[in-house]
Design a protein around this motif. Structure first.
Motif: not given
Length: 152
Positions: A52, A54-58, A60
């Motif tokens: 999955t 993180s909410a900010d996409g930085t 995994e």
């Protein structure tokens, strides 16, 4: 798919299992073709579908939740090679003992006393694994581009 030139002499071509033909146009009138047969499983990358972000996409996060890695590679001087190389940061998400390797080569071990490490990337696809003994193996796949980068 791609244009190759003297300045950009290579292009990645992803092939499916089975018979494939790659056509290289040398001019508008002349082309070469190359046949390849890819056996099933020949170059399979590990399954990371349970990971999955993180909410900010930085970041995994691995499916086991025992480790996480930065998504976008940075650029740093690799002390082992003396060259600027792309890298990602791998972090132990607890007090686990994780054996870290990249492309099947042992890199280091993470634990509560050493909870993170940079993982320098080679050119092309890189498979990073963080194994918690025989209990679980976390996988991350990162593209190392051409294996070089420019330091800021």
């Amino acid at each position: 798919m791609a244009t190759v030139t003297a300045d950009n002499p290579a292009a990645k071509v992803w092939l499916a299992d089975g018979d494939n033909t790659v056509v290289v146009a040398l001019s508008k009138k002349t082309a070469d073709s190359y046949a390849f047969n890819v056996q099933p499983g020949m170059c399979d990358l590990p399954d990371t579908s349970g990971n999955t972000f993180s909410a900010d996409g930085t970041l995994e996060y691995a499916a086991s939740d025992k480790s996480y890695a930065t998504v976008t590679p940075g650029c740093a001087l690799n002390p082992a090679t003396g060259l600027a190389q792309p890298y990602v940061h791998l972090v132990d998400n607890g007090n686990y003992i994780l054996n870290v390797s990249v492309n099947g080569v042992a890199l280091t071990q993470l634990s509560s006393t050493r909870p993170h490490t940079p993982v320098f990337l080679s050119a092309g696809p890189n498979v990073i694994s963080a194994a918690n003994g025989y209990v679980s193996i976390d996988y991350y796949v990162r593209d190392g581009g051409d294996g070089t980068c420019i330091l800021p």
